[in-house]
Design a protein around this motif. Structure first.
Motif, PDB file in Angstrom:
ATOM      1  N   LEU A  12     -13.496 -22.564  19.853  1.00  0.00           N
ATOM      2  CA  LEU A  12     -15.016 -22.807  19.616  1.00  0.00           C
ATOM      3  C   LEU A  12     -15.360 -24.166  19.501  1.00  0.00           C
ATOM      4  O   LEU A  12     -16.448 -24.013  19.995  1.00  0.00           O
ATOM      5  CB  LEU A  12     -15.979 -21.144  20.739  1.00  0.00           C
ATOM      6  CG  LEU A  12     -15.353 -20.453  21.333  1.00  0.00           C
ATOM      7  CD1 LEU A  12     -16.012 -18.715  21.432  1.00  0.00           C
ATOM      8  CD2 LEU A  12     -15.559 -21.606  22.585  1.00  0.00           C
ATOM      9  N   GLN A  49     -23.220 -26.735  22.633  1.00  0.00           N
ATOM     10  CA  GLN A  49     -23.448 -25.639  22.962  1.00  0.00           C
ATOM     11  C   GLN A  49     -22.750 -24.377  22.421  1.00  0.00           C
ATOM     12  O   GLN A  49     -22.188 -24.015  22.125  1.00  0.00           O
ATOM     13  CB  GLN A  49     -22.518 -25.906  24.403  1.00  0.00           C
ATOM     14  CG  GLN A  49     -21.813 -24.759  25.774  1.00  0.00           C
ATOM     15  CD  GLN A  49     -23.246 -25.169  26.121  1.00  0.00           C
ATOM     16  OE1 GLN A  49     -23.779 -26.656  26.463  1.00  0.00           O
ATOM     17  NE2 GLN A  49     -23.871 -24.162  27.610  1.00  0.00           N
ATOM     18  N   VAL A  64     -20.791 -19.127  26.573  1.00  0.00           N
ATOM     19  CA  VAL A  64     -20.087 -19.513  27.636  1.00  0.00           C
ATOM     20  C   VAL A  64     -20.196 -18.597  28.464  1.00  0.00           C
ATOM     21  O   VAL A  64     -20.322 -17.121  27.824  1.00  0.00           O
ATOM     22  CB  VAL A  64     -18.066 -19.583  26.040  1.00  0.00           C
ATOM     23  CG1 VAL A  64     -18.326 -21.503  25.877  1.00  0.00           C
ATOM     24  CG2 VAL A  64     -18.054 -18.466  25.543  1.00  0.00           C
ATOM     25  N   LEU A  81     -16.761 -27.477  20.896  1.00  0.00           N
ATOM     26  CA  LEU A  81     -18.043 -26.879  21.597  1.00  0.00           C
ATOM     27  C   LEU A  81     -18.700 -25.624  21.005  1.00  0.00           C
ATOM     28  O   LEU A  81     -20.166 -26.959  21.128  1.00  0.00           O
ATOM     29  CB  LEU A  81     -17.914 -25.583  22.495  1.00  0.00           C
ATOM     30  CG  LEU A  81     -18.602 -25.460  23.841  1.00  0.00           C
ATOM     31  CD1 LEU A  81     -18.809 -26.490  24.483  1.00  0.00           C
ATOM     32  CD2 LEU A  81     -18.330 -24.116  24.319  1.00  0.00           C
ATOM     33  N   LEU A  99     -16.511 -33.855  24.809  1.00  0.00           N
ATOM     34  CA  LEU A  99     -17.058 -32.757  24.989  1.00  0.00           C
ATOM     35  C   LEU A  99     -18.434 -33.725  24.576  1.00  0.00           C
ATOM     36  O   LEU A  99     -19.340 -33.374  26.227  1.00  0.00           O
ATOM     37  CB  LEU A  99     -17.107 -31.508  23.820  1.00  0.00           C
ATOM     38  CG  LEU A  99     -16.318 -30.465  24.305  1.00  0.00           C
ATOM     39  CD1 LEU A  99     -15.825 -29.368  22.939  1.00  0.00           C
ATOM     40  CD2 LEU A  99     -16.310 -29.919  25.449  1.00  0.00           C
ATOM     41  N   ASN A 135     -11.658 -21.946  31.429  1.00  0.00           N
ATOM     42  CA  ASN A 135     -11.507 -23.413  31.537  1.00  0.00           C
ATOM     43  C   ASN A 135     -12.181 -23.778  30.294  1.00  0.00           C
ATOM     44  O   ASN A 135     -11.151 -24.596  30.345  1.00  0.00           O
ATOM     45  CB  ASN A 135     -13.154 -23.583  32.635  1.00  0.00           C
ATOM     46  CG  ASN A 135     -12.450 -23.217  34.349  1.00  0.00           C
ATOM     47  OD1 ASN A 135     -11.797 -22.918  34.793  1.00  0.00           O
ATOM     48  ND2 ASN A 135     -14.084 -22.770  35.168  1.00  0.00           N
ATOM     49  N   TYR A 136     -12.779 -23.231  29.528  1.00  0.00           N
ATOM     50  CA  TYR A 136     -12.639 -24.010  28.227  1.00  0.00           C
ATOM     51  C   TYR A 136     -11.224 -23.874  27.229  1.00  0.00           C
ATOM     52  O   TYR A 136     -11.031 -24.982  26.846  1.00  0.00           O
ATOM     53  CB  TYR A 136     -13.674 -23.627  27.670  1.00  0.00           C
ATOM     54  CG  TYR A 136     -13.760 -24.297  25.900  1.00  0.00           C
ATOM     55  CD1 TYR A 136     -14.391 -25.394  26.223  1.00  0.00           C
ATOM     56  CD2 TYR A 136     -12.876 -23.117  24.867  1.00  0.00           C
ATOM     57  CE1 TYR A 136     -14.079 -25.889  24.479  1.00  0.00           C
ATOM     58  CE2 TYR A 136     -13.365 -24.002  23.804  1.00  0.00           C
ATOM     59  CZ  TYR A 136     -13.604 -25.528  23.394  1.00  0.00           C
ATOM     60  OH  TYR A 136     -13.931 -25.776  21.998  1.00  0.00           O
ATOM     61  N   PRO A 173     -19.993 -23.125  30.514  1.00  0.00           N
ATOM     62  CA  PRO A 173     -18.657 -23.362  30.634  1.00  0.00           C
ATOM     63  C   PRO A 173     -18.501 -21.998  30.633  1.00  0.00           C
ATOM     64  O   PRO A 173     -18.705 -21.326  29.998  1.00  0.00           O
ATOM     65  CB  PRO A 173     -18.317 -23.679  29.586  1.00  0.00           C
ATOM     66  CG  PRO A 173     -19.027 -24.570  28.329  1.00  0.00           C
ATOM     67  CD  PRO A 173     -20.122 -24.700  29.167  1.00  0.00           C
ATOM     68  N   PHE A 215      -8.685 -26.436  29.082  1.00  0.00           N
ATOM     69  CA  PHE A 215      -9.752 -27.123  28.320  1.00  0.00           C
ATOM     70  C   PHE A 215      -8.884 -27.871  27.154  1.00  0.00           C
ATOM     71  O   PHE A 215      -7.921 -28.769  26.494  1.00  0.00           O
ATOM     72  CB  PHE A 215     -11.182 -27.506  28.967  1.00  0.00           C
ATOM     73  CG  PHE A 215     -11.953 -29.033  28.010  1.00  0.00           C
ATOM     74  CD1 PHE A 215     -11.200 -30.040  28.934  1.00  0.00           C
ATOM     75  CD2 PHE A 215     -12.083 -29.064  26.812  1.00  0.00           C
ATOM     76  CE1 PHE A 215     -11.574 -31.366  28.586  1.00  0.00           C
ATOM     77  CE2 PHE A 215     -12.492 -29.998  26.072  1.00  0.00           C
ATOM     78  CZ  PHE A 215     -12.658 -31.086  27.170  1.00  0.00           C
TER      79      PHE A 215
END
Length: 259
Positions: free
Chosen positions: A52, A60, A63, A55, A138, A161-162, A157, A165
């Motif tokens: 993470l 961000q 989540v 992200l 990102l 899904n993350y 997100p 990705f």
């Protein structure tokens, strides 16, 4: 009348020995995967927190999960992916132990460098994805946040899904960096020649950009980050094949001189 039966029984014995050996090697691989999975599942939250970080650096810090079981499934997936990477050296070693007895000494010397280079190249590609490609993608994708027609648009997100990705990037870049190993093995097996690979260079460049377009987001920066290394790795494979061809051509000459 008994001779064909005896020959058949004699041929069955080595086959059964190979099947028993294969089963033993597979059990070792499964055991390594299970042990690695247990350890990775225990640290699944820490591993996912590491994934993470791109992200978080992109600004961000939230989540979400939209299904009750999604967070648990993500932990299982994280543990499985991590255990596959950790147990890969053991799996590769067991594969080598199974195949090596049937190879000549020259074949062993030829294949061993490829086996050793595979995890290094994969980790190099995955590291490039994590530290460069994923943050760039990102940054591009999250830039669409903001007000549109008086409505605030915000990215939220989902954890599943993350993870998909990120893993698409890691495995895509990791596998792409194995291109030199694949091409050199194909040449070693006599399936392709260096001359054919040189003549197919323009098609390889087109294929590299096509692969990059499939494995990366639509922004041109992420596509170039994968396509350009693929083209360079193709050239590295050609250089490596050239060296191996020279070495193979020199070996008979040296042996004839010794004779």
């Amino acid at each position: 009348m008994n001779a064909p039966v005896d020959d058949l029984d004699a041929s069955r014995a080595p086959l059964l020995d190979h099947l028993i050996e294969l089963r033993r090697r597979l059990l070792y691989c499964i055991a390594a995967l299970v042990v690695a999975f247990a350890g990775c599942f225990y640290f699944a939250e820490q591993i996912f927190a590491f994934l993470l970080q791109p992200l978080l650096r992109a600004g961000q810090n939230t989540v979400i999960y939209t299904q009750i079981f999604e967070a648990f499934v993500v932990q299982v997936k994280v543990a499985f992916f991590a255990s596959m990477m950790l147990s890969f050296p053991v799996i590769a070693n067991q594969l080598w132990q199974f195949v090596a007895p049937g190879l000549y000494r020259q074949e062993k010397k030829a294949l061993l460098p490829f086996l050793l280079a595979t995890p290094l190249l994969f980790l190099t590609g995955a590291a490039m994805a994590y530290y460069i490609a994923v943050p760039m993608a990102l940054h591009f994708l999250l830039s669409f946040q903001g007000d549109v027609g008086g409505v605030h648009r915000e990215a939220l997100p989902a954890v599943g899904n993350y993870l998909s990705f990120v893993m698409q990037f890691l495995f895509g870049f990791g596998l792409a960096f194995l291109l030199p190993v694949l091409l050199m093995l194909l040449e070693r097996a006599g399936i392709v020649t260096r001359k054919q690979l040189v003549s197919a260079r323009r098609y390889a460049i087109v294929a590299a950009f096509a692969i990059a377009a499939v494995l990366t987001p639509p922004d041109i920066g992420s596509q170039l980050l994968l396509a350009i290394p693929l083209c360079l790795l193709y050239e590295v494979a050609l250089i490596g094949i050239w060296f191996t061809e020279r070495k193979r051509a020199k070996a008979p000459a040296d042996s004839s001189e010794d004779a």
